[in-house]
Design a protein around this motif. Structure first.
Motif, PDB file in Angstrom:
ATOM      1  N   PRO A 144      -9.620  -8.683   0.439  1.00  0.00           N
ATOM      2  CA  PRO A 144     -10.322  -7.686  -0.382  1.00  0.00           C
ATOM      3  C   PRO A 144     -11.640  -7.226   0.244  1.00  0.00           C
ATOM      4  O   PRO A 144     -11.947  -6.037   0.225  1.00  0.00           O
ATOM      5  N   PRO A 198      -6.379  -1.229  -4.191  1.00  0.00           N
ATOM      6  CA  PRO A 198      -7.086  -2.511  -4.252  1.00  0.00           C
ATOM      7  C   PRO A 198      -6.451  -3.524  -5.210  1.00  0.00           C
ATOM      8  O   PRO A 198      -6.769  -4.704  -5.155  1.00  0.00           O
ATOM      9  N   ILE A 242      -3.248  -4.276  -5.271  1.00  0.00           N
ATOM     10  CA  ILE A 242      -1.972  -4.754  -4.734  1.00  0.00           C
ATOM     11  C   ILE A 242      -1.913  -6.279  -4.833  1.00  0.00           C
ATOM     12  O   ILE A 242      -2.886  -6.974  -4.552  1.00  0.00           O
ATOM     13  N   LEU A 265      -1.285  -5.014   5.293  1.00  0.00           N
ATOM     14  CA  LEU A 265      -1.928  -5.360   4.025  1.00  0.00           C
ATOM     15  C   LEU A 265      -3.332  -4.777   3.914  1.00  0.00           C
ATOM     16  O   LEU A 265      -3.732  -4.336   2.838  1.00  0.00           O
ATOM     17  N   HIS A 271      -2.789  -1.142   3.071  1.00  0.00           N
ATOM     18  CA  HIS A 271      -2.304  -1.002   1.695  1.00  0.00           C
ATOM     19  C   HIS A 271      -3.413  -1.328   0.692  1.00  0.00           C
ATOM     20  O   HIS A 271      -3.575  -0.628  -0.309  1.00  0.00           O
ATOM     21  N   HIS A 272      -4.171  -2.380   0.970  1.00  0.00           N
ATOM     22  CA  HIS A 272      -5.239  -2.785   0.063  1.00  0.00           C
ATOM     23  C   HIS A 272      -6.336  -1.731   0.004  1.00  0.00           C
ATOM     24  O   HIS A 272      -6.953  -1.535  -1.046  1.00  0.00           O
ATOM     25  N   SER A 273      -6.578  -1.040   1.107  1.00  0.00           N
ATOM     26  CA  SER A 273      -7.613  -0.005   1.104  1.00  0.00           C
ATOM     27  C   SER A 273      -7.197   1.182   0.233  1.00  0.00           C
ATOM     28  O   SER A 273      -8.039   1.871  -0.336  1.00  0.00           O
ATOM     29  N   THR A 325      -0.831  -9.675  -3.417  1.00  0.00           N
ATOM     30  CA  THR A 325      -0.491 -10.164  -2.078  1.00  0.00           C
ATOM     31  C   THR A 325      -0.080 -11.631  -2.039  1.00  0.00           C
ATOM     32  O   THR A 325       0.413 -12.093  -1.015  1.00  0.00           O
TER      33      THR A 325
END
Length: 165
Positions: A69, A147, A149, A139, A142-144, A151
């Motif tokens: 994160p 947020p 998501i 990841l 994708h997280h950017s 995992t």
């Protein structure tokens, strides 16, 4: 983006002469490669260091999971990373610089995995290193974008691959 990184623009921002940029970086391709190297140091190197400093591969993956994160929330670094990947598809010198850094990172992680799993072949450790780097790259991207998501299960599945002989 990469089109905005010109010798004139960088010289203007640095309040210097464009000739200085050409002298130090050998022109625009050298400047782009220097930016690529610095971007790798900002985005990739901290995650790799966390991985290599962990006492075992499972702890390394958990440490990377916990850092995700924070890594993805750095908008400046994320934009640079996305621009780097995009630019590398259009600029062969930039692509070569990025490929060289990724090859170096994969080798470091493969060595770490091989030490932790001496029964594995070099090829298997290299494959796991490629999977880990691609997994983290994906990841982070994708997280950017999302947020929220989830995992944990993805990391759990990756960890389970470490149990396969």
């Amino acid at each position: 983006g990469w089109p905005a990184i010109t010798t004139r623009a960088v010289a203007a921002r640095a309040d210097t002469n464009p000739g200085v940029i050409h002298y130090h970086f050998g022109g625009l391709p050298g400047l782009h490669c220097a930016v690529a190297r610095q971007t790798c140091e900002l985005v990739i190197s901290p995650l790799v260091t966390m991985f290599l400093d962990a006492p075992d591969t499972r702890t390394a993956l958990r440490t990377m999971r916990d850092a995700l994160p924070q890594t993805a929330s750095d908008d400046h670094a994320m934009r640079l990373a996305v621009e780097l990947i995009s630019g590398a598809t259009r600029d062969s010198a930039l692509g070569s610089a990025l490929a060289a850094k990724l090859k170096e990172v994969r080798a470091e992680i493969a060595d770490h995995v091989r030490i932790r799993h001496p029964e594995w072949t070099r090829r298997r450790a290299a494959g796991m290193a490629t999977l880990i780097i691609a997994f983290m790259d994906g990841l982070v991207l994708h997280h950017s974008v999302d947020p929220n998501i989830e995992t944990a299960e993805a990391f759990s599945l990756l960890e389970s691959l470490l149990d396969v002989q």
